[in-house]
Design a protein around this motif. Structure first.
Motif, short mmCIF file in Angstrom:
data_model
loop_
_atom_site.label_atom_id
_atom_site.label_comp_id
_atom_site.label_asym_id
_atom_site.label_seq_id
_atom_site.Cartn_x
_atom_site.Cartn_y
_atom_site.Cartn_z
N GLU A 174 -14.71 1.22 0.88
CA GLU A 174 -15.08 1.13 -0.88
C GLU A 174 -14.43 1.60 -1.97
O GLU A 174 -13.88 1.03 -3.01
CB GLU A 174 -16.82 2.18 -1.03
CG GLU A 174 -17.17 1.33 -3.12
CD GLU A 174 -18.14 2.82 -3.38
OE1 GLU A 174 -19.32 2.14 -3.94
OE2 GLU A 174 -18.65 3.72 -2.83
N ASN A 175 -13.49 2.64 -1.65
CA ASN A 175 -12.50 2.76 -2.89
C ASN A 175 -11.15 1.72 -1.99
O ASN A 175 -9.89 2.31 -3.48
CB ASN A 175 -11.48 4.58 -2.24
CG ASN A 175 -11.18 4.14 -0.46
OD1 ASN A 175 -11.62 4.10 0.39
ND2 ASN A 175 -10.26 5.19 -0.15
N LEU A 176 -11.50 0.93 -1.40
CA LEU A 176 -10.32 -0.31 -1.51
C LEU A 176 -9.61 -0.71 -3.17
O LEU A 176 -9.40 -1.51 -3.53
CB LEU A 176 -10.25 -1.45 -0.11
CG LEU A 176 -9.38 -2.28 -0.25
CD1 LEU A 176 -8.21 -2.10 0.00
CD2 LEU A 176 -9.97 -3.76 0.16
N HIS A 220 -4.52 -2.65 -6.49
CA HIS A 220 -4.60 -3.30 -6.99
C HIS A 220 -2.98 -4.47 -6.73
O HIS A 220 -1.96 -3.88 -6.44
CB HIS A 220 -4.29 -3.54 -8.72
CG HIS A 220 -5.72 -3.20 -9.32
ND1 HIS A 220 -6.78 -3.41 -9.44
CD2 HIS A 220 -5.80 -1.40 -9.29
CE1 HIS A 220 -8.20 -2.41 -9.75
NE2 HIS A 220 -7.11 -1.50 -10.23
N GLU A 221 -3.44 -6.07 -6.67
CA GLU A 221 -2.42 -6.77 -6.28
C GLU A 221 -1.56 -6.02 -5.01
O GLU A 221 -2.37 -5.93 -3.74
CB GLU A 221 -0.66 -6.12 -7.37
CG GLU A 221 -1.49 -6.11 -8.74
CD GLU A 221 -0.37 -6.78 -10.19
OE1 GLU A 221 0.31 -6.04 -10.12
OE2 GLU A 221 -0.52 -7.35 -11.09
N VAL A 222 0.05 -6.29 -5.08
CA VAL A 222 0.59 -5.57 -4.07
C VAL A 222 0.22 -4.40 -2.71
O VAL A 222 0.02 -5.09 -1.38
CB VAL A 222 2.16 -5.41 -3.94
CG1 VAL A 222 2.79 -5.01 -2.85
CG2 VAL A 222 2.64 -6.59 -3.90
N GLU A 223 -0.35 -3.00 -3.32
CA GLU A 223 -0.76 -2.14 -2.46
C GLU A 223 -2.44 -2.52 -2.47
O GLU A 223 -2.55 -2.08 -0.61
CB GLU A 223 -1.12 -0.77 -3.34
CG GLU A 223 0.45 -0.49 -4.50
CD GLU A 223 -0.22 1.21 -4.95
OE1 GLU A 223 -0.78 1.48 -5.77
OE2 GLU A 223 0.90 1.71 -4.67
N TYR A 224 -3.40 -3.72 -2.98
CA TYR A 224 -4.67 -4.27 -2.89
C TYR A 224 -4.38 -5.00 -1.39
O TYR A 224 -5.16 -4.66 0.14
CB TYR A 224 -5.08 -4.76 -3.62
CG TYR A 224 -6.10 -5.24 -3.68
CD1 TYR A 224 -7.61 -4.58 -3.18
CD2 TYR A 224 -6.19 -6.55 -3.27
CE1 TYR A 224 -8.62 -4.83 -2.43
CE2 TYR A 224 -7.27 -7.45 -2.65
CZ TYR A 224 -8.51 -6.41 -2.15
OH TYR A 224 -10.05 -7.48 -2.37
N GLN A 225 -3.56 -5.84 -0.89
CA GLN A 225 -3.64 -6.53 -0.02
C GLN A 225 -2.40 -5.74 1.20
O GLN A 225 -3.11 -5.60 2.39
CB GLN A 225 -2.12 -7.76 -0.07
CG GLN A 225 -2.39 -8.70 -0.77
CD GLN A 225 -3.92 -8.95 -0.81
OE1 GLN A 225 -3.94 -9.33 0.23
NE2 GLN A 225 -4.74 -9.45 -1.86
N GLN A 226 -1.80 -4.38 1.02
CA GLN A 226 -1.26 -3.66 2.01
C GLN A 226 -2.65 -2.99 2.49
O GLN A 226 -2.41 -2.72 4.23
CB GLN A 226 -0.05 -3.00 1.57
CG GLN A 226 1.24 -3.83 1.10
CD GLN A 226 1.89 -2.90 0.36
OE1 GLN A 226 1.87 -2.32 -0.06
NE2 GLN A 226 3.67 -3.29 0.06
N GLU A 227 -3.07 -2.12 2.04
CA GLU A 227 -3.96 -1.14 2.20
C GLU A 227 -5.35 -2.53 2.62
O GLU A 227 -6.06 -2.03 4.21
CB GLU A 227 -4.80 -0.31 1.14
CG GLU A 227 -3.92 0.56 0.26
CD GLU A 227 -3.58 1.26 1.42
OE1 GLU A 227 -3.93 1.84 2.40
OE2 GLU A 227 -2.12 1.55 1.45
#
Length: 356
Positions: free
Chosen positions: A222-224, A228-235
């Protein structure tokens, strides 16, 4: 005009002018000029070496966010200084080499008849002799200062090229790996503050009672949504998971993982341990999960171990539970890194067939 004369004209349409008398070069007759030219070559190579060192210093010393503005020109100071010093270093190597060739090497003219390939053994021998003569004429043996300065310039010019490899990413030390590729955002969970598992389409929390036997659900922590943006895709690339529910009587649950599941609901990483493809091809009857890229097959009914294909590691399993409202939660991170293998990875905690 006879036939012999015609053949000669066809082979050599103009008379061979030959080689004229060549005047000796100024440097060869003037030791002072030779010394002066040698000094210019050494200076060029020395300044080239200093420029290469300056580029390395600039690479590390100048922050990337410092900008330079000159009229309409606007760029990063880091890039300008690094590029200028690198360009000057290679330019001065060329200047030194050209000065050496034009002023210090012998400039005798040589004429050679063309011949059809391949070269004869005699021609090969002559080529080696010519090469040796060229080395002698270059003055390498007697101009050791020039040779040393050239070696220093070339050697130091390679240094900034090696330094730029740092742009490929951080050095994979144990500490850096633990903070990045060996960690997912499930690590933010604690028994006091667990993370709910949510459907990766609707982002709704998943209630254990709603998961049917044989069902597979693509899910996320849920904490994904906090990224946002690059960090979102990485995680997301690391934390993507699948949930499956099987009849507990039909699967093998090791004693060490008895509390990792909820009434036959198991959670695994969605990322294949071969080259990192997402996996969702679910065979309900066999409890096998098939990777569509290279057909690696994992037995989710037996701790995700590999039963076929090129993958060498079991699919990482995530320990899950339920909260007071019956929703599926995670209270800790994966115990092993998710995704494809890498050289520095410690595989001692990987599940193997027969583990308790």
């Amino acid at each position: 005009m006879n036939d012999n004369t015609t053949n000669q004209l066809q082979q050599r349409p103009v008379d061979d002018p030959g080689l004229g008398v060549e005047a000796p070069s100024w440097v060869s007759t003037n030791p002072h000029a030779a010394k002066h030219a040698e000094g210019r070559v050494v200076v060029a190579f020395a300044v080239s070496a200093l420029s290469a060192l300056a580029s390395v210093v600039a690479y590390f010393a100048i922050p990337l966010d410092v900008q330079i503005k000159i009229g309409s020109f606007h760029s990063s100071l880091h890039n300008v200084v690094f590029g200028t010093t690198m360009g000057l270093a290679i330019f001065l190597i060329g200047v030194g080499a050209v000065t050496w060739g034009r002023n210090l090497m012998d400039d005798d003219e040589v004429a050679q008849e063309r011949h059809a390939p391949p070269s004869s053994e005699e021609a090969r021998t002559d080529a080696l002799v010519t090469l040796s003569e060229g080395i002698r004429a270059s003055g390498v043996a007697r101009r050791k200062v020039i040779l040393a300065s050239l070696g220093g310039a070339l050697g130091l010019f390679a240094l900034p090229l090696v330094v730029t490899l740092a742009d490929m990413g951080p050095w994979p030390t144990g500490r850096k790996r633990a903070q990045t590729i060996e960690r997912t955002i499930f690590a933010e969970a604690t028994p006091q503050k667990p993370i709910r598992l949510v459907n990766d389409i609707t982002w709704k929390p998943i209630k254990a009672a709603d998961v049917e036997i044989g069902q597979l659900i693509n899910a996320q922590p849920e904490n994904l949504q906090d990224y946002h943006e690059v960090e979102y895709q990485q995680e997301k690339a690391k934390s993507s998971i699948i949930l499956v529910r099987m009849d507990p009587a039909s699967i093998n649950i090791p004693a060490s993982r008895k509390d990792w599941q909820v009434s036959g609901i198991l959670c695994y990483s969605k990322i294949c341990t071969h080259v990192g493809c997402p996996i969702t091809l679910w065979e309900q009857q066999t409890h096998h999960l098939l990777c569509p890229c290279h057909q690696s097959t994992f037995d989710l009914g037996n701790s995700g171990r590999v039963v076929f294909g090129p993958a060498a590691r079991s699919l990482p399993q995530l320990k899950i539970g339920v909260d007071t409202e019956g929703y599926l939660i995670a209270t800790q991170d994966f115990t092993v890194p998710v995704g494809p293998s890498f050289f520095e990875r410690d595989s001692r905690n990987d599940f193997q067939e027969g583990d308790a």
